[in-house]
Design an enzyme around this catalytic site. Structure first.
Site, PDB file in Angstrom:
ATOM      1  CG  ASP A 156      -7.358  -3.392  -1.688  1.00 52.86           C
ATOM      2  OD1 ASP A 156      -7.910  -2.426  -1.123  1.00 52.86           O
ATOM      3  OD2 ASP A 156      -6.138  -3.604  -1.632  1.00 52.86           O
TER       4      ASP A 156
ATOM      5  CB  SER B 277      -0.966  -0.066   1.194  1.00 50.03           C
ATOM      6  OG  SER B 277      -1.999   0.864   1.042  1.00 50.03           O
TER       7      SER B 277
ATOM      8  CG  HIS C 244      -5.543  -2.745   1.495  1.00 55.22           C
ATOM      9  ND1 HIS C 244      -4.934  -2.582   0.282  1.00 55.22           N
ATOM     10  CD2 HIS C 244      -4.945  -1.831   2.312  1.00 55.22           C
ATOM     11  CE1 HIS C 244      -4.014  -1.624   0.352  1.00 55.22           C
ATOM     12  NE2 HIS C 244      -3.999  -1.154   1.582  1.00 55.22           N
TER      13      HIS C 244
END
Lengths: 277, 277
Positions: free
Chosen positions: B223, B147, B256
């Site tokens: 996600d 991320s 995620h």
């Protein structure tokens, strides 16, 4: 059943669920990993019992069991270690008693007996609930755990040899009746008559005639609880002259942490898979 | 260097250390995994940069990198995501700014510039410190992250192609200059002139001529940040007509979380090991 979370992992699903427990008279949370093989057929289940202070979450986050469970097609169920909630009796400053320290026994003494029925919860209520909600082959069950949960796994296997085909433990408390961190809890949960403690003590159970085909035990030699709390040599002594098998592996430099557990997790899951077929 | 913890794991050692950072003008904590191969020879190092809200600890506990790092002989270093401490500027109610949200850039604006020098910390100060204290082959370095940390890894690789032989990312923020969860932080750290933002934006760096041999990116299709924060297709577009390689894998059902990261950790470590020799 409440679904608290579901996450895809290694092609399967790691879930966290809760339900109202009749045995513990409170809401109980547990984690289940479903491997991808469960899409097409019921899978064997291995129960993982955690140690003092843990919830269902510790091994779920740090145990590193999903990759191998997905490879071997094992369902892994991780219960909590005690009843939880504001109304549940506890000793706030004692991590060896009350919440997080259920010792997988059915308490008989007030005020604990009302909710601390973890033996019944883990051996009867939760299995029935899991069998009802997940695609589990209940004819193929294994059980393992860490420390207090290793004690739980070994005593439950010894008391239910027909139900479990495999048992293993990481750094188990093999004789909680005499270990420094469990005798206080046993006295409060079960009372002063130590004869009643023997049903929750792996060494005592063996001496009293309980049998199980064999155990895998991993133990770190740098584990700070080894000498006064764990003492796997007591179990080695207890099984002498019986047909109980024991693979006891002592590991240099390993401690009591999840770094130890995760390092040998694959070996334990393979141990179970070989016996669960 | 302060040793905060050391635990044996998979035959190697997982440590947590802290030191006084000149770049960030505060004490910084980082995690290092040393594989067993480092006993006999210097090992290649792979830097793992974490995402928003994380410290060094999240991936250390949930990333499941040790088994494969031990197999491949990789040192894994996991820095924190920002300076820490009571004296460090922060926005307490904003998880996308301040502590836990350093974005691997050198801030130029008050009050952030004083401590938020994460680009210099991660690319210069920490590598020099690690090279001094651990048995690392600094000619063989890879970098990856998740991320915000995927953004960090990709921009750092693009800006230092001579230093890193490999780069990969889990769900990276490939164009933070235009993503919903990073533009606010970029403006506060770097000011309103968006030309200065381009050096910390993987897509803009490529458009401005930066090059790197190739990237592995894994991205979950479930996600929740995919459409507004991550958008790997922007990086696919940015590299069109360049010689930059991209293995972009989109995964059904993955989100995620660290369940996603750990599921593909082995593939990433193999990606790095192949390129680090």
């Amino acid at each position: 059943m409440k679904v608290l979370s579901q996450n895809t992992a290694f092609g399967g699903m790691q879930g966290v669920f809760s339900h109202d427990s009749l045995a513990c008279k409170t809401e109980m949370t547990f984690a289940v990993y479903i491997p991808p093989q469960a899409i097409t057929a019921p899978c064997p289940v291995v129960w993982y019992l955690s140690g003092l202070t843990c919830t269902h979450a510790n091994v779920m986050e740090k145990g590193e069991y999903r990759r191998m469970a997905a490879e071997l097609g094992l369902i892994i169920v991780c219960p909590d270690t005690s009843p939880r909630g504001n109304d549940i009796p506890d000793e706030l400053t004692n991590w060896q008693m009350g919440k997080g320290a259920g010792f997988y026994l059915d308490a008989t003494e007030a005020p604990w007996a009302e909710n601390y029925q973890m033996y019944t919860y883990v051996t009867e209520e939760l299995p029935a609930f899991v069998a009802q909600h997940f695609r589990v082959d209940m004819t193929r069950q294994g059980i393992f755990g860490h420390s207090m949960g290793g004690h739980g796994a070994m005593t439950i296997a010894l008391k239910n040899p027909g139900r479990f085909k495999s048992c293993s433990a990481f750094a188990p408390i093999v004789e909680p009746s005499t270990a420094d961190w469990s005798t206080g809890a046993f006295e409060k949960y079960l009372g002063g008559d130590k004869a009643t403690w023997r049903q929750y003590d792996a060494c005592a159970l063996v001496k009293d005639g309980a049998r199980f085909p064999g155990f895998l035990i991993d133990q770190g030699k740098a584990d700070s609880f080894l000498e006064t709390g764990l003492r796997p040599w007591l179990f080695e002594d207890a099984i002498k002259g019986t047909d109980i098998g024991l693979t006891l592996r002592m590991h240099e430099r390993y401690d009591h942490s999840y770094y130890f557990i995760s390092s040998f997790m694959d070996d334990h899951l393979k141990w179970h898979a070989e016996r669960l077929g």
